[in-house]
Design a protein around this motif. Structure first.
Motif, short mmCIF file in Angstrom:
data_model
loop_
_atom_site.label_atom_id
_atom_site.label_comp_id
_atom_site.label_asym_id
_atom_site.label_seq_id
_atom_site.Cartn_x
_atom_site.Cartn_y
_atom_site.Cartn_z
N GLY A 63 0.81 -1.22 0.00
CA GLY A 63 0.00 0.00 0.00
C GLY A 63 0.84 1.26 0.00
O GLY A 63 0.53 2.22 -0.71
N GLN A 64 1.92 1.27 0.79
CA GLN A 64 2.81 2.44 0.81
C GLN A 64 3.52 2.61 -0.53
O GLN A 64 3.70 3.74 -1.01
CB GLN A 64 3.83 2.29 1.94
N LEU A 65 3.91 1.48 -1.15
CA LEU A 65 4.52 1.57 -2.48
C LEU A 65 3.54 2.14 -3.50
O LEU A 65 3.89 2.94 -4.35
CB LEU A 65 4.99 0.19 -2.93
N GLY A 66 2.27 1.70 -3.40
CA GLY A 66 1.25 2.22 -4.31
C GLY A 66 1.05 3.71 -4.16
O GLY A 66 0.89 4.43 -5.15
N LEU A 67 1.08 4.19 -2.93
CA LEU A 67 0.91 5.63 -2.69
C LEU A 67 2.08 6.44 -3.23
O LEU A 67 1.90 7.48 -3.88
CB LEU A 67 0.75 5.89 -1.19
N ILE A 68 3.30 5.96 -3.00
CA ILE A 68 4.46 6.76 -3.40
C ILE A 68 4.67 6.74 -4.91
O ILE A 68 5.14 7.72 -5.50
CB ILE A 68 5.73 6.27 -2.65
#
Length: 450
Positions: A63-68
């Motif tokens: 999820g954090q990778l998707g956001l960044i």
């Protein structure tokens, strides 16, 4: 230093298909701008290519990778592109492009120096700020070096930047990361971009706006097309024009739905192949790099040639070429997600890799052909704003969140299940392109332009 590309001489405007063929200067400019676009996309995609070692080092979730790689990047990339494009329409587009290239390249270096997730987020946002000034000015510069009837192919060649950038990013980024570390990949490739910015500044001259366009209806030899071409369009005027015209707005929305799929897939395919299909980083650097570089290039260039060939007969080609491509991609995409091993998965991925990218060259060509020369950079930026905010902003963000959602009950194949949920977005994009085809047909019937 000797200037490689001297300022082009004004050329008499002429109807579609009768302008002189592009000269050596035009081809040099196209090659140089395509190289910068390669670096643009290479720097942008390094994060997804090196997702697994970054996850292992910094401990970030899907999820954090998707956001960044999605929402955080897109917010800056999309909205900064509008004032930058307005500035480029009123000033020197080559200088704007050079400064933007230097900025995003320096920010790529900063990504490699990041020690924490917040630092990486800040560096990635700065990459977005720089890249906002890259593509729209290039679209307009190319349009002023290539005449109508040649622009689809020229922009198709320019749009080889993303596949070549991603392929080289996979090949060199993964190789450098495997031999040294993921940080070294960002450092080395960022420094290449700074050098490219200097080359553009020193060797490309600004072309005269609208110099190859057909004269407007009613123009006389004593009053040629130069006056309207040189008139500076207002910011609000151009924005209102873009969103009032159904063809331009529908094209942007259809491309956004398409990019929701393509950016989601692009940002998680390497992680998917490594974590759930069993590929190593070294195998990714060879086989996936070749697939991306060749496959997307075929899709970009072939679609540009197709619209050059068929748009003269019917403007519906701008919509039907992408719609047919997406329809053909769906069964291959489902097979890719289902495949039990990486070898079969890569084989089936050939179809979507080619056919998913039948949309960009037609979209860019339609927008550049349909607006005044003084509105081209901003109109190109508005196209990118809509399609990237939807696609780049929400595609990777959605897929990362979906994978985190499925991981609780399906830890071994959460990304596979998340990929399946992208299929309905294919059909949404096809529907929007078909609606665009009807609008273009209606416009042609009203104007008698068949």
């Amino acid at each position: 230093m000797t200037i490689v590309s001297p300022a082009p001489k004004p050329v008499s405007t002429s109807p579609r298909g009768t302008a002189p063929p592009p000269d050596a200067r035009a081809w040099y400019v196209l090659a140089a701008l395509c190289f910068v676009y390669v670096l643009n996309f290479l720097d942008r995609q390094l994060l997804s290519i090196l997702a697994k070692p970054i996850q292992d080092d910094l401990g970030v979730s899907d999820g954090q990778l998707g956001l960044i790689s999605g929402l955080y990047f897109a917010l800056f990339y999309c909205f900064i592109s509008i004032p930058v494009a307005w500035l480029a329409d009123r000033t020197n587009r080559v200088r704007v492009l050079s400064i933007a290239c230097a900025l995003w390249s320096a920010a790529t270096v900063a990504c490699g120096l990041s020690a924490t997730y917040p630092q990486l987020v800040l560096a990635r946002m700065t990459v977005g700020v720089g890249e906002a000034g890259g593509v729209p000015p290039s679209y307009a510069i190319i349009t002023d070096y290539f005449p109508p009837g040649r622009r689809g192919a020229a922009l198709g060649l320019f749009n080889l930047g993303p596949p070549l950038g991603q392929a080289l990013g996979v090949a060199f980024g993964a190789s450098i990361a495997a031999a040294y570390s993921w940080r070294q990949a960002f450092l080395v490739l960022g420094m290449f971009g700074v050098a490219a910015a200097l080359i553009v500044w020193l060797t490309i001259r600004e072309p005269k706006r609208g110099r190859l366009d057909a004269p407007p209806v009613g123009a006389t030899p004593a009053q040629p097309a130069e006056a309207p071409a040189q008139a500076k369009a207002g910011f609000i005027e151009t924005v209102a024009m873009f969103f009032r015209r159904p063809a331009l707005l529908l094209m942007a929305l259809a491309c956004g739905a398409t990019q929701f799929v393509t950016y989601a897939v692009m940002n998680f395919t390497v992680l998917f192949l490594m974590r759930e299909k069993g590929m190593s980083l070294q195998q990714v650097a060879v086989y996936y790099a070749l697939l991306i570089g060749i496959g997307i290039s075929i899709g970009m260039y072939a679609s540009g040639r197709l619209v050059d060939r068929f748009s003269g007969r019917s403007k519906q080609a701008y919509a039907l070429v992408p719609a047919l491509g997406l329809a053909g991609a769906v069964p291959f995409f489902v097979g890719f997600v289902w495949a039990p091993g990486w070898q079969l998965a890569l084989l089936l991925l050939i179809g979507p890799t080619i056919l998913n990218y039948f949309f960009l060259s037609p979209a860019v060509t339609l927008v550049q052909e349909e607006v005044r020369p003084s509105q081209r950079v901003l109109s190109g930026a508005l196209l990118l704003l809509v399609m990237n905010l939807i696609g780049l902003g929400f595609g990777p963000t959605y897929l990362g969140a979906a994978s985190d959602h499925f991981r609780t009950a399906h830890p071994g194949n959460s990304l596979q299940l998340a990929f399946y949920t992208l299929v309905p977005f294919y059909f949404l994009a096809i529907t929007l392109f078909l609606a665009l085809a009807r609008v273009l047909e209606g416009e042609a019937n009203r104007t008698g332009d068949h």
